[in-house]
Design a protein around this motif. Structure first.
Motif, short mmCIF file in Angstrom:
data_model
loop_
_atom_site.label_atom_id
_atom_site.label_comp_id
_atom_site.label_asym_id
_atom_site.label_seq_id
_atom_site.Cartn_x
_atom_site.Cartn_y
_atom_site.Cartn_z
N SER A 47 0.83 -1.20 0.00
CA SER A 47 0.00 0.00 0.00
C SER A 47 0.86 1.25 0.00
N PHE A 48 0.27 2.32 -0.55
CA PHE A 48 0.96 3.60 -0.65
C PHE A 48 -0.01 4.70 -0.23
N ASP A 49 0.41 5.52 0.71
CA ASP A 49 -0.40 6.65 1.17
C ASP A 49 0.02 7.89 0.37
N SER A 50 -0.84 8.32 -0.52
CA SER A 50 -0.51 9.42 -1.42
C SER A 50 -0.78 10.77 -0.75
N ASP A 51 -0.04 11.05 0.31
CA ASP A 51 -0.28 12.26 1.09
C ASP A 51 0.07 13.52 0.30
N HIS A 52 1.14 13.46 -0.47
CA HIS A 52 1.59 14.60 -1.27
C HIS A 52 1.63 15.88 -0.42
N GLU A 53 1.04 16.96 -0.89
CA GLU A 53 1.14 18.24 -0.17
C GLU A 53 0.30 18.30 1.12
N HIS A 125 -5.82 15.05 5.19
CA HIS A 125 -4.93 14.32 6.10
C HIS A 125 -5.11 14.80 7.54
N GLU A 126 -6.35 15.17 7.88
CA GLU A 126 -6.67 15.63 9.23
C GLU A 126 -6.56 14.51 10.25
N LEU A 127 -6.47 14.87 11.52
CA LEU A 127 -6.46 13.89 12.61
C LEU A 127 -7.89 13.66 13.08
N ASN A 128 -8.37 12.44 12.96
CA ASN A 128 -9.75 12.13 13.34
C ASN A 128 -10.03 12.38 14.81
N THR A 156 -14.18 1.31 -0.85
CA THR A 156 -14.77 0.38 0.12
C THR A 156 -13.92 0.22 1.37
N GLY A 157 -12.74 0.87 1.40
CA GLY A 157 -11.84 0.75 2.54
C GLY A 157 -11.26 2.09 2.94
N MET A 158 -10.74 2.14 4.16
CA MET A 158 -10.18 3.37 4.69
C MET A 158 -8.89 3.10 5.44
N ARG A 159 -7.98 4.05 5.35
CA ARG A 159 -6.86 4.15 6.28
C ARG A 159 -6.92 5.55 6.87
N SER A 160 -7.09 5.62 8.17
CA SER A 160 -7.18 6.92 8.81
C SER A 160 -5.83 7.63 8.73
N PRO A 161 -5.81 8.93 8.39
CA PRO A 161 -4.54 9.65 8.32
C PRO A 161 -3.76 9.52 9.63
N SER A 162 -2.47 9.21 9.51
CA SER A 162 -1.60 9.03 10.67
C SER A 162 -2.09 7.93 11.60
N ALA A 163 -2.91 7.01 11.06
CA ALA A 163 -3.47 5.91 11.86
C ALA A 163 -4.16 6.44 13.10
N ASP A 164 -4.92 7.52 12.93
CA ASP A 164 -5.56 8.22 14.04
C ASP A 164 -7.05 7.93 14.03
#
Length: 304
Positions: A47-53, A125-128, A156-164
């Protein structure tokens, strides 16, 4: 009874309070199949998190230098990753903040057209955990709608930004029909998430910082973040994680970032891992995260 945590110290909490906190979101039954698809010994999910800017934008940052670093993920990172995946005929999952998708819609369409998955990764990329319930729901819904509009496919899937994860995140995933998450690390293998002790049907495909490139390579010139691990040592860590998953017949999940892993001195790590995994006897199943989650839910058996 809910305790005002600001009024008392944790050691003063009544038992029902700390039990409530622990039970809010919990790992339920483990979902490790006896064998993976086509009889494979191990599943490999890249997997790749395309956070960019958005790494700079989410904190209100205005650093032109760090925004340029984020742009590197689009200009250099994604093309190198897609070329490598195509070369080895390996699928992957990309977790994309909605702001990234709006900045680079053609990039997202190219990813989907190549057969890869795009999942939710927040709005900017906010913190939940700092969001009110209504704000978290609004941003999650806007992210879903934006990614669907850009790519033509609803995630259909999620990865919370910063695993938050907030106390509300799992309930929102259930309400919005999200089938899996990849933000937490209560196990090495897939498991079903429970909300207050009740199964939700949402599969957790575990993320862990030890299998994340950012913890080894991130650098911030105004903070104490400095790379301290050589690429060869990072490869060794990832390879040992893969070996362990192979020996147990489990899952090897790897999280990377286009602006981090694709420097000339680092991209070889990904290629060497793919080549090594393909050499393992007993077979390896390279799959997107949504495919792994669906297979684990259908074929997983709880460990004794």
């Amino acid at each position: 009874m809910t305790v005002d945590r600001n009024a008392v110290q944790p050691w003063q909490w009544p038992e029902e309070e700390w039990r409530r906190l622990v039970q809010r979101v919990r790992a339920g039954r483990r979902l490790r199949p006896g064998k993976w698809k086509n009889g494979a010994q191990v599943a490999v999910a890249l997997s790749f998190d395309s956070d960019h800017e958005t790494n700079e934008l989410r904190d209100g940052g205005r650093s032109i230098n760090r925004l340029a670093w984020g742009q590197y993920g689009h200009r250099i990172g994604i093309p190198r990753i897609l070329a490598l995946l195509e070369k080895h005929a390996v699928p992957a999952s990309f977790y994309v903040p909605a702001v990234t998708a709006l900045l680079y819609p053609d990039e997202q369409r190219r990813i989907v057209e190549a057969g890869h998955e795009i999942g939710i990764h927040g709005w900017i990329h906010e913190l939940n955990s700092v969001l009110a319930l209504d704000d978290e729901r609004d941003l999650m819904m806007r992210s879903l709608d934006t990614l669907e509009k850009v790519t033509g496919k609803r995630p259909t899937g999620m990865r919370s930004p910063s695993a938050d994860f907030s106390e509300n995140t799992l309930q929102l995933l259930c309400d919005l029909g999200i089938s899996y998450d990849s933000s937490m690390a209560a196990d090495d293998d897939c498991y079903e998430l429970e909300l207050f002790g009740k199964p939700t049907g949402v599969v957790e495909l575990p993320f862990d910082w030890v299998r994340d490139d950012a913890v080894y390579f991130l650098m911030h010139r105004f903070q104490g973040l400095r790379p301290y691990t050589a690429p060869s040592e990072v490869f060794d860590i990832f390879k040992r994680e893969l070996d362990g998953a192979y020996q147990e017949g489990g899952l090897f999940e790897l999280t990377m970032h286009p602006h981090v892993i694709t420097n000339r001195s680092r991209i070889w790590i990904v290629e060497e891992l793919i080549t090594y995994a393909k050499s393992l006897p007993g077979g390896v199943w390279f799959a997107r995260h949504d495919e792994v989650a669906a297979y684990a839910l259908q074929h997983g058996v709880e460990s004794e």
